[in-house]
Design an enzyme around this catalytic site. Sequence first.
Site: not given
Length: 360
Positions: A142, A193, A225, A249, A253
Site C-alpha cells: 500500500y 505467501k 490462501d 486488510d 474483514d
Amino acid sequence: MSKNVLVLPGDGIGPEIVAQARRVLELVNQQDSLDLQLTEALVGGAAIDAHGVPLPEATLDAARAADAILLGAVGGPKWDTNPDFQIRPEKGLLGIRSSLGLFGNLRPAILYPQLAHASSLKPEIVSGLDILIVRELTGGIYFGQPRGVRLKEGNVREGYNTYVYDENEIRRIGRVAFEAARARNKRLCSVDKANVLEVTVLWREVMEELSKEYPDVELSHMYVDNAAMQLVRAPKQFDVMVTGNMFGDILSDAAAMLTGSIGMLPSASLDVDGKGMYEPCHGSAPDIAGQNMANPLATILSVAMMLRYSLNAGETADRIEAAVSQVLDQNLRTGDIWSEGMQKVSTTEMGDAVIAALQA
Ligand code: NAD
C-alpha cells in the site's frame, strides 16, 4: 495529568456513531475521574468539502498533540471517484497512520455468544470465537514505491505497485504480535505467501528469528490462501494471526464477518509508544447514513480499546465492554444484528441503552 483525546467523526455514518461513543466517553470520564479533554476535527470527505484536502494541517497537528484519537469512518460516493488520489477521503486516514507511525493494527474478532446465530457460519463452528489479527499498517504494497500507471511499448497501459518490507519493519510488527500472543493463549500464526513472494520469504525468516525470544509462544506459518480457507472452515484453530498490510486488510474483514456483524468490531492502530488511533472496522456505510440505524457498538468498543491501550484505564474499558454485553442480553439489536424475537433499536437508542447500563 489531563490527557487529550482527538475525536474525528468523518463521513457517512461516522458522525452518528461517534456521537454515541462520545457520550459514553464523556460519561466514564466523569464517573471515573479520568481527566480527559476532548477536541474534535475534520478528516476525509468532510475535510475535503471544508478545506479542499482530506487531512488539513490543523487536523494533523491536533492528531500529533493528542494522546489518543477516536475516528468514525471516512469516504462516500461523493468523493470516492476523484481521479486525483491525493484528494480522496482515505488519504486522510493513511496520512494520519503514516505521519504518526501507527504501524500496528490490532483487530479482534470476537463472537458474542448472544450473536452466535448472526454469523454466516454454523453456530458450532464460530461459537466462542476469539481471534486477534495483528496487521502491519504503514508498509507493504500500500505504500511501496515505485507505483503508478504508465504507458509501455505498443501504447499499452500498465499498472504497477511495489511490495516491500525491510527486516526492521517485520521485526517491529512481529514483536507486537508475539507480545499479544503471550498475553492470550500463546499461539501465533504468521501468514505469508513465501512460496511465491520473496518479501514474505524474509517475513517468515524474521518471524522465526524472533520466536527464539518468545519460547513460550508457539509459532506456526500459513500461506495466505490457506489462511483464508481455514478462517471460514475452522476459525477457532487461531489465537493470534500476524500478517502484512494487504493480506491483513482482507483476512481481517473475513474474520469480522465470521462474527455476524462488522458493526460490532473495534480496532486499534498503535505506534511504538502505545499512542493510538481507534476506530470501528467498518466503513462509512453511505447506504444507511443519516437514517439513525447504524450500529454504534463497534465505535463504543473502540473507546474501550482506547482506554485500555492508550489511556491506562483498563477497568473503565472492562466496564464499557460489560455494558455492551448487558445491552445484548436485553435483546436490543440494531438492524445489522437483528433477528426474529429481538427488539430493533436505532443508533441513538443503542447509545441510550449503553449509557443506562453504565449508570446502573
Ligand atoms: P462499509 O463497511 O461502509 O459497509 C459495508 C456494509 O456494511 C454496508 O451494507 C453497510 O451498511 C454495513 N455497515 C457497515 N457499518 C455498519 C454499522 N455500523 N451498522 C450497520 N451496518 C453497517 O464498506 P463499503 O460499503 O465497502 O464502503 C463504504 C465507504 O466507506 C467507502 O467510501 C469506503 O472507502 C469507506 N471505508 C472507510 C473505512 C474507514 O474509514 N476506515 C473502511 C472501509 C471503507
